[in-house]
Design a protein around this motif. Sequence first.
Motif, PDB file in Angstrom:
ATOM      1  N   LYS A 182      14.825  -4.834  -6.378  1.00  0.00           N
ATOM      2  CA  LYS A 182      15.745  -3.386  -6.409  1.00  0.00           C
ATOM      3  C   LYS A 182      16.378  -3.141  -5.052  1.00  0.00           C
ATOM      4  N   LEU A 183      16.685  -4.154  -4.285  1.00  0.00           N
ATOM      5  CA  LEU A 183      17.440  -3.931  -2.979  1.00  0.00           C
ATOM      6  C   LEU A 183      18.629  -3.765  -3.263  1.00  0.00           C
ATOM      7  N   LYS A 184      19.240  -2.782  -2.543  1.00  0.00           N
ATOM      8  CA  LYS A 184      20.659  -2.218  -2.516  1.00  0.00           C
ATOM      9  C   LYS A 184      21.317  -2.461  -1.121  1.00  0.00           C
ATOM     10  N   GLU A 199       0.646  -1.239   0.016  1.00  0.00           N
ATOM     11  CA  GLU A 199       0.049   0.029   0.258  1.00  0.00           C
ATOM     12  C   GLU A 199       0.887   1.211  -0.051  1.00  0.00           C
ATOM     13  N   PHE A 200       2.207   1.187  -0.034  1.00  0.00           N
ATOM     14  CA  PHE A 200       3.047   2.552   0.077  1.00  0.00           C
ATOM     15  C   PHE A 200       3.671   2.307  -1.135  1.00  0.00           C
ATOM     16  N   PRO A 201       3.394   2.600  -2.385  1.00  0.00           N
ATOM     17  CA  PRO A 201       4.256   2.601  -3.705  1.00  0.00           C
ATOM     18  C   PRO A 201       5.367   3.482  -3.702  1.00  0.00           C
ATOM     19  N   CYS A 202       5.569   4.510  -2.891  1.00  0.00           N
ATOM     20  CA  CYS A 202       6.658   5.052  -3.133  1.00  0.00           C
ATOM     21  C   CYS A 202       7.663   4.834  -1.973  1.00  0.00           C
ATOM     22  N   LEU A 203       7.727   3.813  -1.289  1.00  0.00           N
ATOM     23  CA  LEU A 203       8.541   3.429  -0.137  1.00  0.00           C
ATOM     24  C   LEU A 203       9.834   2.687  -0.867  1.00  0.00           C
ATOM     25  N   LYS A 204      11.038   3.227  -0.287  1.00  0.00           N
ATOM     26  CA  LYS A 204      12.286   2.827  -0.650  1.00  0.00           C
ATOM     27  C   LYS A 204      13.038   2.258   0.350  1.00  0.00           C
ATOM     28  N   ASP A 205      12.834   2.780   1.830  1.00  0.00           N
ATOM     29  CA  ASP A 205      13.491   2.223   2.818  1.00  0.00           C
ATOM     30  C   ASP A 205      12.742   1.822   3.986  1.00  0.00           C
ATOM     31  N   LEU A 206      12.795   0.680   4.298  1.00  0.00           N
ATOM     32  CA  LEU A 206      11.658   0.270   5.291  1.00  0.00           C
ATOM     33  C   LEU A 206      12.675  -0.406   6.244  1.00  0.00           C
ATOM     34  N   SER A 207      12.384  -0.233   7.806  1.00  0.00           N
ATOM     35  CA  SER A 207      12.976  -0.736   8.904  1.00  0.00           C
ATOM     36  C   SER A 207      11.941  -1.314   9.696  1.00  0.00           C
ATOM     37  N   ILE A 208      11.970  -2.458  10.215  1.00  0.00           N
ATOM     38  CA  ILE A 208      10.821  -3.167  10.818  1.00  0.00           C
ATOM     39  C   ILE A 208      11.688  -3.721  12.120  1.00  0.00           C
ATOM     40  N   VAL A 209      11.129  -3.403  13.402  1.00  0.00           N
ATOM     41  CA  VAL A 209      11.544  -3.993  14.631  1.00  0.00           C
ATOM     42  C   VAL A 209      10.506  -5.052  15.363  1.00  0.00           C
ATOM     43  N   LEU A 210      10.310  -6.374  15.397  1.00  0.00           N
ATOM     44  CA  LEU A 210       9.645  -7.174  15.774  1.00  0.00           C
ATOM     45  C   LEU A 210       9.577  -7.327  17.016  1.00  0.00           C
ATOM     46  N   CYS A 211       8.597  -7.046  17.850  1.00  0.00           N
ATOM     47  CA  CYS A 211       8.329  -7.228  19.345  1.00  0.00           C
ATOM     48  C   CYS A 211       7.669  -8.812  19.647  1.00  0.00           C
ATOM     49  N   SER A 212       7.770  -9.118  21.008  1.00  0.00           N
ATOM     50  CA  SER A 212       7.271 -10.379  21.100  1.00  0.00           C
ATOM     51  C   SER A 212       5.806 -10.638  20.739  1.00  0.00           C
ATOM     52  N   GLY A 213       5.249 -11.617  20.959  1.00  0.00           N
ATOM     53  CA  GLY A 213       4.024 -12.055  19.935  1.00  0.00           C
ATOM     54  C   GLY A 213       2.858 -11.847  21.221  1.00  0.00           C
ATOM     55  N   ASP A 214       3.209 -11.181  22.491  1.00  0.00           N
ATOM     56  CA  ASP A 214       2.179 -11.128  23.341  1.00  0.00           C
ATOM     57  C   ASP A 214       1.737  -9.655  23.595  1.00  0.00           C
ATOM     58  N   ALA A 240       4.779  -9.883  -7.098  1.00  0.00           N
ATOM     59  CA  ALA A 240       4.931  -8.452  -6.785  1.00  0.00           C
ATOM     60  C   ALA A 240       6.274  -8.109  -6.918  1.00  0.00           C
ATOM     61  N   GLU A 241       6.328  -6.819  -7.355  1.00  0.00           N
ATOM     62  CA  GLU A 241       7.484  -6.079  -7.492  1.00  0.00           C
ATOM     63  C   GLU A 241       7.624  -4.823  -6.520  1.00  0.00           C
ATOM     64  N   LEU A 242       8.228  -4.852  -5.401  1.00  0.00           N
ATOM     65  CA  LEU A 242       8.323  -3.774  -4.623  1.00  0.00           C
ATOM     66  C   LEU A 242       9.715  -2.871  -5.183  1.00  0.00           C
ATOM     67  N   GLY A 243       9.351  -1.477  -4.709  1.00  0.00           N
ATOM     68  CA  GLY A 243      10.494  -0.406  -5.122  1.00  0.00           C
ATOM     69  C   GLY A 243      11.552  -0.395  -4.009  1.00  0.00           C
ATOM     70  N   LEU A 244      11.512  -1.358  -2.848  1.00  0.00           N
ATOM     71  CA  LEU A 244      12.220  -1.031  -1.774  1.00  0.00           C
ATOM     72  C   LEU A 244      13.971  -1.350  -2.100  1.00  0.00           C
ATOM     73  N   GLU A 245      14.721  -0.183  -1.722  1.00  0.00           N
ATOM     74  CA  GLU A 245      16.091  -0.276  -2.025  1.00  0.00           C
ATOM     75  C   GLU A 245      17.046  -0.504  -0.713  1.00  0.00           C
ATOM     76  N   SER A 246      16.418  -0.287   0.430  1.00  0.00           N
ATOM     77  CA  SER A 246      17.100  -0.570   1.641  1.00  0.00           C
ATOM     78  C   SER A 246      16.066  -1.171   2.681  1.00  0.00           C
ATOM     79  N   LEU A 247      16.300  -2.269   3.369  1.00  0.00           N
ATOM     80  CA  LEU A 247      15.462  -2.899   4.185  1.00  0.00           C
ATOM     81  C   LEU A 247      16.178  -3.443   5.398  1.00  0.00           C
ATOM     82  N   CYS A 248      15.534  -3.379   6.553  1.00  0.00           N
ATOM     83  CA  CYS A 248      16.019  -3.799   7.625  1.00  0.00           C
ATOM     84  C   CYS A 248      15.024  -4.441   8.581  1.00  0.00           C
ATOM     85  N   PHE A 249      15.758  -5.564   9.362  1.00  0.00           N
ATOM     86  CA  PHE A 249      14.642  -6.403  10.379  1.00  0.00           C
ATOM     87  C   PHE A 249      15.600  -6.568  11.492  1.00  0.00           C
TER      88      PHE A 249
END
Length: 476
Positions: free
Chosen positions: A213-215, A146-161, A185-194
């Motif tokens: 397209k990940l860099k 749903e974020f067509p312009c997103l290039k840089d995505l960072s996600i911090v995963l928390c405990s499941g509860d 699907a083809e995302l425009g993400l160039e930077s990804l962090c988990f």
Amino acid sequence: MDNVLCDELLQEIFQKLPSSSSSSSSLVSKRWLHLFRSSRTTLSLRITPHLSLTLISSLTSFLTHHTSLSSLSLTLSPDPTTTTTFTLSPLLLSAVSSCCSQLRALRFLTGPVSLRSINSLANSCTHLSSLCISLSRPIFLRWVLEFPCLKDLSIVLCSGDENGSSHEDEVNGQFGVWESDDVDAELGLESLCFVGIRGDDWGLGWLWKSCRKLKKLRLQSCQGIGGSYSCFVQCLQGVREIELRTCRSVVDGVLLKLAENSHSLNSLLVHDGGSREGLLHFFSQCRSNLQRLDLRLPLDLDNNHLSAVAVNFRNLSSLRLQSCCLVTGEGLKAIAIATSNGLEELALINCDVVEREPGLLATLGQHLRQLRKLDLSHNEMLLDKELISMLVSCVNLIDLRLRGCKGITSAAMVSMLRSCKRLENVDMMQCLGIESEAIELFVKNSSRLRRMEVEESKLSDAAKMWASNKFIEVVV
């Protein structure tokens, strides 16, 4: 003067002011406060865990005045008195969505948010290109589409509860479980962090396949990759930078796939986790033109690895080693000889080989005459003689860091003035043997110095005056 300056001119002035003085400008009048807020493009706020619904309303009103915001950071202030989860994050994110529709970058780390609030963000902030956010398990990332312009995505995963079963019900009820790797699907993400992928986490296979397209890829405190390696390798073709921090469980698998599938890699960082065999295989088999290597591997890196680096990566421009206890001068000399024409940055931070082998630094300096950045921080027993013998050869240095080198004295400062006439940045914090007189002499006679880090107690009035007159930034 207030009447002469029109609104547009004042806003342009506010945008050009340094952050240290801009906030005081808003105190002049209500008009200036309004114009100051409306001209701000970047804002960083820390939220208390005890935030109430009333304060959320106040925050909404506050954000409404910042009509030009393109970058916003909301983080949670640490509170040692409570261990409860911050449960108002979805409401905060909704407030951001309603007030900041022009955002390009959002860093939102006040706690895990709901999928509904993320969708609201996607609908409102249609130009968002950079997003950092916390999520609860189970992992569900369909909203990324749903974020067509997103290039840089960072996600911090928390405990499941954190959100309990309600989050899982939201995934299953509102969107349906979407774990299939067969999504095209083809995302425009160039930077990804988990951050924080567990070994039993799944649901990322389709994302790896879609990031063609990940860099840049960053994994931190991960015990798994959230899917199969057959999916994972599909995002590696064009990757240029990889960071693996505290990922001992997956580092060998990632490096193996990199060696086999990535030919674009030019920067690798591995901190606190690896195996000697996996590292040696990568350094021996990788055919990428690696230029930057950053390693913090106290018990996993030895001379065999450095020898392989010297053979395969002769185009290195930056080598950073930290707390690498098993490395000796033999391996470092091999790299210095192999990269003598191109290495511009060398860091040996808390590496006891610097203190253990007399004459090593002098040898490295003789081979690495193109060095522009040198970091020998936290080598507490490093002596003047060893440092000076290297600086004599490193005449092109512009950046020198000696933080925590307690054995260095004022004599080294004199040598720096004589040999390193191009120095622009110097860090001499926690250098107990360097006296205030040497600091004053250094500031007065350095022709290109632009930034210095040193204790305030070592700055004489004369040193402060010279720093001010020469526009030298002093960080204390």
